[in-house]
Write an enzyme that holds these catalytic residues in place. Structure first.
Site, PDB file in Angstrom:
ATOM      1  N   GLU A 248       0.823  -1.197   0.000  1.00 56.95           N
ATOM      2  CA  GLU A 248       0.000   0.000   0.000  1.00 56.95           C
ATOM      3  C   GLU A 248       0.871   1.267   0.000  1.00 56.95           C
ATOM      4  O   GLU A 248       1.730   1.439   0.872  1.00 56.95           O
ATOM      5  CB  GLU A 248      -0.942  -0.011   1.217  1.00 56.95           C
ATOM      6  CG  GLU A 248      -1.827   1.215   1.359  1.00 56.95           C
ATOM      7  CD  GLU A 248      -2.720   1.467   0.152  1.00 56.95           C
ATOM      8  OE1 GLU A 248      -3.391   0.521  -0.286  1.00 56.95           O
ATOM      9  OE2 GLU A 248      -2.732   2.599  -0.352  1.00 56.95           O
ATOM     10  N   THR A 290      -5.953   1.658  -5.520  1.00 57.15           N
ATOM     11  CA  THR A 290      -5.529   0.248  -5.387  1.00 57.15           C
ATOM     12  C   THR A 290      -6.235  -0.636  -6.404  1.00 57.15           C
ATOM     13  O   THR A 290      -5.629  -1.521  -7.014  1.00 57.15           O
ATOM     14  CB  THR A 290      -5.846  -0.309  -3.991  1.00 57.15           C
ATOM     15  OG1 THR A 290      -5.418   0.605  -3.014  1.00 57.15           O
ATOM     16  CG2 THR A 290      -5.161  -1.646  -3.766  1.00 57.15           C
ATOM     17  N   HIS A 405      -1.384   3.352   4.758  1.00 63.72           N
ATOM     18  CA  HIS A 405      -2.409   4.077   3.997  1.00 63.72           C
ATOM     19  C   HIS A 405      -2.579   5.449   4.627  1.00 63.72           C
ATOM     20  O   HIS A 405      -2.512   5.590   5.846  1.00 63.72           O
ATOM     21  CB  HIS A 405      -3.734   3.301   4.049  1.00 63.72           C
ATOM     22  CG  HIS A 405      -4.732   3.801   3.038  1.00 63.72           C
ATOM     23  ND1 HIS A 405      -5.341   5.029   3.150  1.00 63.72           N
ATOM     24  CD2 HIS A 405      -5.202   3.243   1.896  1.00 63.72           C
ATOM     25  CE1 HIS A 405      -6.145   5.202   2.111  1.00 63.72           C
ATOM     26  NE2 HIS A 405      -6.073   4.129   1.336  1.00 63.72           N
ATOM     27  N   ASP A 464       1.484  -0.124  -4.885  1.00 62.78           N
ATOM     28  CA  ASP A 464       0.262  -0.001  -5.701  1.00 62.78           C
ATOM     29  C   ASP A 464       0.145   1.363  -6.376  1.00 62.78           C
ATOM     30  O   ASP A 464      -0.327   1.469  -7.503  1.00 62.78           O
ATOM     31  CB  ASP A 464      -1.004  -0.363  -4.905  1.00 62.78           C
ATOM     32  CG  ASP A 464      -1.276   0.532  -3.702  1.00 62.78           C
ATOM     33  OD1 ASP A 464      -0.395   1.336  -3.328  1.00 62.78           O
ATOM     34  OD2 ASP A 464      -2.387   0.419  -3.138  1.00 62.78           O
ATOM     35  N   HIS A 465       0.578   2.417  -5.689  1.00 63.31           N
ATOM     36  CA  HIS A 465       0.481   3.777  -6.251  1.00 63.31           C
ATOM     37  C   HIS A 465       1.217   4.727  -5.321  1.00 63.31           C
ATOM     38  O   HIS A 465       1.714   4.310  -4.279  1.00 63.31           O
ATOM     39  CB  HIS A 465      -0.981   4.216  -6.430  1.00 63.31           C
ATOM     40  CG  HIS A 465      -1.808   3.978  -5.198  1.00 63.31           C
ATOM     41  ND1 HIS A 465      -1.720   4.770  -4.093  1.00 63.31           N
ATOM     42  CD2 HIS A 465      -2.703   3.002  -4.898  1.00 63.31           C
ATOM     43  CE1 HIS A 465      -2.535   4.321  -3.163  1.00 63.31           C
ATOM     44  NE2 HIS A 465      -3.142   3.228  -3.610  1.00 63.31           N
TER      45      HIS A 465
HETATM   46  C1  GP9 Z   1      -8.806  -0.495   0.645  1.00 65.17           C
HETATM   47  C2  GP9 Z   1      -7.386  -0.419   0.248  1.00 65.17           C
HETATM   48  C3  GP9 Z   1      -6.976   0.995   0.059  1.00 65.17           C
HETATM   49  O1  GP9 Z   1      -9.330  -1.755   0.652  1.00 65.17           O
HETATM   50  O2  GP9 Z   1      -7.122  -1.201  -0.831  1.00 65.17           O
HETATM   51  O3  GP9 Z   1      -7.483   1.505  -1.105  1.00 65.17           O
HETATM   52  P1  GP9 Z   1      -6.933   2.843  -1.760  1.00 65.17           P
HETATM   53  O4  GP9 Z   1      -7.538   3.984  -1.009  1.00 65.17           O
HETATM   54  O5  GP9 Z   1      -5.457   2.847  -1.655  1.00 65.17           O
HETATM   55  O6  GP9 Z   1      -7.383   2.758  -3.156  1.00 65.17           O
HETATM   56 MN    MN Z   2      -3.830   1.733  -2.230  1.00 68.09          MN
END
Ligand code: GP9
Ligand code: MN
Length: 620
Positions: A248, A290, A405, A464-465
């Site tokens: 994340e 994500t 996150h 992921d980003h």
């Molecule tokens: C939520 C997690 C975070 O289930 O994957 O999502 P994001 O806000 O990074 O898209």
């Molecule tokens: Mn994410």
């Protein structure tokens, strides 16, 4: 008082009774979190607003039709609430139009109706009985034109106010949907259903008008673009388990870097030595964050320019990795300790061919083991191991971490390094949660070794980003000791990407790469031929690759150039080659055209559901 209420016009009584019932269902059946005071107000008011807007329409009818409208409306509305209540008990989610028509889901629901029925359910119809009783006890009211118009104006005004305030309570509610719960708590269950119906109607018409012949043109393009050469490593990990870890919000700038003299990612830094590590690997997500990164990885298609493809096109045909690997005898499962309907994962994972989804209900989540968005990564991995061991082999498993996150919260007891010191709390804390995830992954590697799964697996890790957005550029610039130009901003979209094959050496790969390339790269390592597949990535371990990495907004990086904000830069130096030229005489122009064409092709596939016209199995 009661007498006064009873003498109110019947449409007002119906609105109060029906609204109250809906509110009680929100509070006692649906498990919805309230994020801010505005949301709390809307949560309480929207059931009454929707009921009033609907029942007030009855004033345009005369005599018995007026009463019939109110009674039937209350009955049908209650059935809708009841259906959602039963669906929620099973799926912790609200009904959507496509879900109702999905053969297996509908089967599940009808089969389990008896088990989902709750003895208190008949209470959901008390208001209907009262409304029937009261409306037939009295004469229908006759409204004069002026009164009708003002009541109509009032209901339109409160509806619009509700819809607008919902946007304040949850910014970008209508353009960027994360979770159906956001709709229900802000605009109400019935408005959510209206939105869903409109969306499905639009989707259906877009699919109906799609041109089926287009797919062969796209197939020709893809064939041309794909690297001719197959990597020497083709099949090196044949029949091994694939363990994919989505990190994340981890960006590459934290790698091999320090804060307050401390390494931020000691484990990941060491892992570079015995992995394939792609140091110029970019994330390519758009609003779906994500879920967009998952879409890119599973399909080698681009996410959509607006909204999340996980929400907008969860009923399409795809040829995703879980399905392809399934044909090779692989089992597949996702591990992610969040609400399963977030990003519509519960539906999209089915579509993509995942066999199992270990969502938050598979985990013991307590106050001690959670922070921020939920279960802490260390506990997440620890609790996952037992499930992983039991999966049929070989398997493809995907782990999605959560602790790193935004807003990057972490308790003192879990913080191994001190925060950074800048104006941005977000950035200051980010380093600590990144470090926590690094430690969680290290611990997971140990657990994999202890469980005996490690040797016969390949482990892939990918950011992921971005985690630090443009808003934090000043603080980030202070940390990186440089001013962040648009050119630097693009370079900051690099995220770590590792392929760790136990027993193999690996190397650092410097060529440009992106999330679009993950699918062909991994399938080739597992010995799966992708000749018939349609996707826009190339095998990163083969000699050649396509000349650019495209971003969703049309920006791109290539070996020689970086294009963003209508400016063409030289790769490496960041010097401006041409600015706002309309691109006609820019060296970036030819690549820019290809980027746009590729993004359009991908959108045509996704919007038009074009894979239904293509046979992935045939050998031509
Ligand atoms: C939520 C997690 C975070 O289930 O994957 O999502 P994001 O806000 O990074 O898209
Ligand atoms: Mn994410």
């Amino acid at each position: 008082m009661i007498k006064k209420i009873i003498h109110l016009p019947i449409y007002i009584i119906a609105s109060i009774l029906f609204g109250l019932k809906t509110l009680l269902v929100y509070a006692f059946v649906f498990d919805m979190s309230i994020d801010n005071p505005m949301q709390a107000i809307l949560f309480i008011l929207n059931p009454f607003i929707s009921a009033f807007v609907f029942f007030a329409l009855s004033i345009w009818l005369k005599g018995k039709y007026q009463k019939l409208f109110i009674c039937m409306g209350a009955l049908v509305g209650s059935i809708i609430i009841w259906a959602n209540t039963m669906f929620y008990r099973d799926f912790t989610d609200f009904i959507t139009i496509p879900v109702m028509f999905q053969a297996n889901n509908a089967g599940d629901v009808t089969n389990s109706i008896s088990t989902l029925f709750h003895p208190s359910d008949p209470l959901l119809f008390i208001d209907v009985i009262l409304i029937f009783f009261l409306s037939f006890k009295r004469e229908a009211a006759n409204y004069v034109r002026k009164k009708k118009s003002s009541i109509f104006a009032l209901s339109a005004a409160i509806l619009v106010a509700n819809l607008l305030l919902a946007q304040v309570a949850r910014p970008n509610l209508y353009t960027n949907v994360f979770d159906r719960e956001d709709f229900v708590k802000n605009i109400g269950l019935f408005n959510y259903h209206m939105y869903d119906i409109a969306l499905q109607a639009f989707t259906t018409s877009q699919i109906a008008f799609a041109d089926g012949t287009k797919i062969s043109e796209i197939r020709d393009y893809v064939k041309d673009v794909k690297s001719e050469e197959q990597s020497e490593l083709f099949g090196i990990a044949k029949d091994r388990n694939l363990i994919f870890i989505s990190l994340e919000s981890i960006q590459s700038f934290v790698m091999k870097n320090e804060v307050n003299g401390e390494e931020i990612t000691p484990f990941l830094n060491n892992l570079i030595d015995d992995s394939y590590y792609f140091e110029n690997f970019y994330h390519q997500v758009a609003q779906g964050k994500t879920s967009d990164s998952e879409f890119l990885v599973e399909n080698s298609l681009y996410p959509l320019p607006g909204g999340a493809v996980f929400f907008l096109r969860a009923q399409n045909e795809y040829n995703a990795m879980p399905e392809i690997l399934g044909q090779q005898g692989y089992y597949s499962a996702v591990f992610h300790a969040n609400n399963k309907s977030f990003w519509n994962r519960n539906n999209m994972y089915d579509t993509l061919g995942f066999k199992n989804f270990f969502d938050e209900t598979a985990y013991q989540i307590t106050e001690e083991n959670s922070i921020g968005w939920g279960l802490k990564d260390k506990s997440f991995f620890t609790q996952s191991i037992k499930y992983l061991q039991e999966l049929p082999k070989p398997f493809y498993s995907k782990f999605i971490t959560l602790t790193n996150h935004h807003p990057y919260e972490l308790g003192k007891e879990d913080a191994s390094i001190e925060p950074y010191d800048s104006e941005s709390t977000t950035l200051n804390q980010y380093f600590q949660t990144v470090r926590y995830t690094d430690e969680a992954v290290e611990q997971f590697f140990e657990q994999l070794k202890q469980s005996g799964l490690y040797e016969n697996s390949i482990i892939v890790l990918m950011g992921d980003h971005y985690g630090i957005s443009e808003y934090e550029n000043e603080a980030l610039g202070q940390y990186l000791e440089q001013e962040i130009t648009p050119y630097d901003h693009i370079q900051l979209q690099r995220v770590p990407f590792f392929i760790h094959i136990p027993g193999e050496e690996g190397k650092v790969v410097s060529k440009i790469a992106g999330q679009i390339d993950v699918k062909p790269t991994l399938l080739h390592l597992l010995g799966v031929d992708t000749e018939r597949d349609i996707g826009f990535g190339t095998d990163l371990l083969a000699e050649n690759r396509k000349e650019f990495i495209a971003f969703r907004d049309g920006s791109f990086v290539s070996d020689d150039y970086v294009y963003t904000n209508e400016t063409c830069y030289e790769q490496g130096t960041g010097s401006i080659l041409s600015e706002n030229t309309g691109m006609k005489n820019s060296v970036c122009e030819p690549i820019k055209e290809k980027v746009m064409q590729e993004l359009n092709y991908s959108d045509e596939i996704v919007y038009g559901d074009l894979f239904r016209f293509y046979d992935f199995q045939s050998r031509d």
